[in-house]
Design an enzyme around this catalytic site. Structure first.
Site, PDB file in Angstrom:
ATOM      1  N   ASP A  31       0.677  -1.000  -0.018  1.00  0.00           N
ATOM      2  CA  ASP A  31       0.149  -0.034  -0.023  1.00  0.00           C
ATOM      3  C   ASP A  31       0.912   1.137   0.210  1.00  0.00           C
ATOM      4  OD1 ASP A  31      -3.247   0.658   1.050  1.00  0.00           O
ATOM      5  OD2 ASP A  31      -1.845   2.286   1.105  1.00  0.00           O
ATOM      6  N   GLN A  93     -14.474   2.446   1.600  1.00  0.00           N
ATOM      7  CA  GLN A  93     -13.683   1.981   0.233  1.00  0.00           C
ATOM      8  C   GLN A  93     -13.568   3.477  -0.518  1.00  0.00           C
ATOM      9  OE1 GLN A  93     -15.976  -1.170  -2.125  1.00  0.00           O
ATOM     10  NE2 GLN A  93     -14.138  -1.339  -3.476  1.00  0.00           N
ATOM     11  N   HIS A  99     -10.367  -5.477  -2.939  1.00  0.00           N
ATOM     12  CA  HIS A  99      -8.715  -5.592  -2.531  1.00  0.00           C
ATOM     13  C   HIS A  99      -9.068  -6.138  -1.231  1.00  0.00           C
ATOM     14  CE1 HIS A  99      -9.932  -1.175  -2.239  1.00  0.00           C
ATOM     15  NE2 HIS A  99      -9.101  -1.392  -1.217  1.00  0.00           N
TER      16      HIS A  99
HETATM   17  P1  AMP Z   1      -9.788   1.218   0.537  1.00  0.00           P
HETATM   18  O1  AMP Z   1      -9.745   2.838   0.998  1.00  0.00           O
HETATM   19  O2  AMP Z   1     -10.164   0.209   1.297  1.00  0.00           O
HETATM   20  O3  AMP Z   1     -10.364   1.488  -0.674  1.00  0.00           O
HETATM   21  O4  AMP Z   1      -8.138   1.178   0.058  1.00  0.00           O
HETATM   22  C1  AMP Z   1      -7.538   1.570  -0.773  1.00  0.00           C
HETATM   23  C2  AMP Z   1      -6.067   1.768  -0.752  1.00  0.00           C
HETATM   24  O5  AMP Z   1      -5.208   1.899  -1.666  1.00  0.00           O
HETATM   25  C3  AMP Z   1      -5.657   2.883   0.435  1.00  0.00           C
HETATM   26  O6  AMP Z   1      -5.115   2.172   1.437  1.00  0.00           O
HETATM   27  C4  AMP Z   1      -4.652   3.485  -0.401  1.00  0.00           C
HETATM   28  O7  AMP Z   1      -3.496   4.066   0.358  1.00  0.00           O
HETATM   29  C5  AMP Z   1      -4.019   2.404  -1.472  1.00  0.00           C
HETATM   30  N1  AMP Z   1      -3.559   3.036  -2.768  1.00  0.00           N
HETATM   31  C6  AMP Z   1      -4.259   3.916  -3.494  1.00  0.00           C
HETATM   32  N2  AMP Z   1      -3.576   4.159  -4.754  1.00  0.00           N
HETATM   33  C7  AMP Z   1      -2.397   3.192  -4.518  1.00  0.00           C
HETATM   34  C8  AMP Z   1      -1.310   3.070  -5.274  1.00  0.00           C
HETATM   35  N3  AMP Z   1      -1.115   3.672  -6.553  1.00  0.00           N
HETATM   36  N4  AMP Z   1      -0.511   2.032  -5.052  1.00  0.00           N
HETATM   37  C9  AMP Z   1      -0.609   1.401  -4.009  1.00  0.00           C
HETATM   38  N5  AMP Z   1      -1.609   1.649  -2.950  1.00  0.00           N
HETATM   39  C10 AMP Z   1      -2.565   2.581  -3.365  1.00  0.00           C
END
Ligand code: AMP
Ligand code: ZN
Length: 113
Positions: A31, A93, A99
């Site tokens: 992440d 989300q 994920h």
């Molecule tokens: P959620 O809030 O459960 O939808 O989780 C989305 C996650 O994706 C968050 O923890 C973000 O920090 C992560 N995220 C968003 N963009 C990226 C990226 N380009 N690379 C890695 N993690 C990401």
């Protein structure tokens, strides 16, 4: 695959990510904004927006994702870990490509449930 989905773009290699595990159906990467000492995201390579959209036809995708998450955690020697799926905006989300967050490390001993 969706053109403007950030995780589809990572899977296509258009956006860099720190990959920790990959198989034919799944990708696990770090992440970008870790919320724990170890914070990986396990995603299916096929775009599915969220768990609530899944049905019987997705049973294979879902079991494969869980197995990939466990395999990635074991291969990276993260020790005990917690798996979290935020399903829907009301549950936090923000990226609408299914994920599972894999969280591990000291400080996770407090139980949420
Ligand atoms: P959620 O809030 O459960 O939808 O989780 C989305 C996650 O994706 C968050 O923890 C973000 O920090 C992560 N995220 C968003 N963009 C990226 C990226 N380009 N690379 C890695 N993690 C990401
Ligand atoms: Zn996607």
């Amino acid at each position: 695959m969706l053109d403007d989905c950030v995780f589809c773009r990572i899977i296509r290699g258009e956006i860099p990510a720190a990959k920790v595990y990959e198989d034919g159906e799944n990708l696990v990467f770090r992440d970008i904004k870790p919320a724990a000492p170890v914070h990986f995201l396990a995603v299916p390579k096929r775009h599915v927006a969220r768990l609530a959209d899944c049905g019987e036809a997705d049973a294979g995708l879902l079991s494969s994702l869980l197995l990939a998450a466990g395999r990635a955690a074991r291969r990276e020697n993260v020790g005990d870990f917690r798996l979290i799926v935020n399903d829907g905006a009301g549950a936090g989300q923000t990226v609408f490509h299914l994920h599972a967050h894999i969280l591990a490390g000291p400080g996770l001993t407090e139980k949420l449930l």
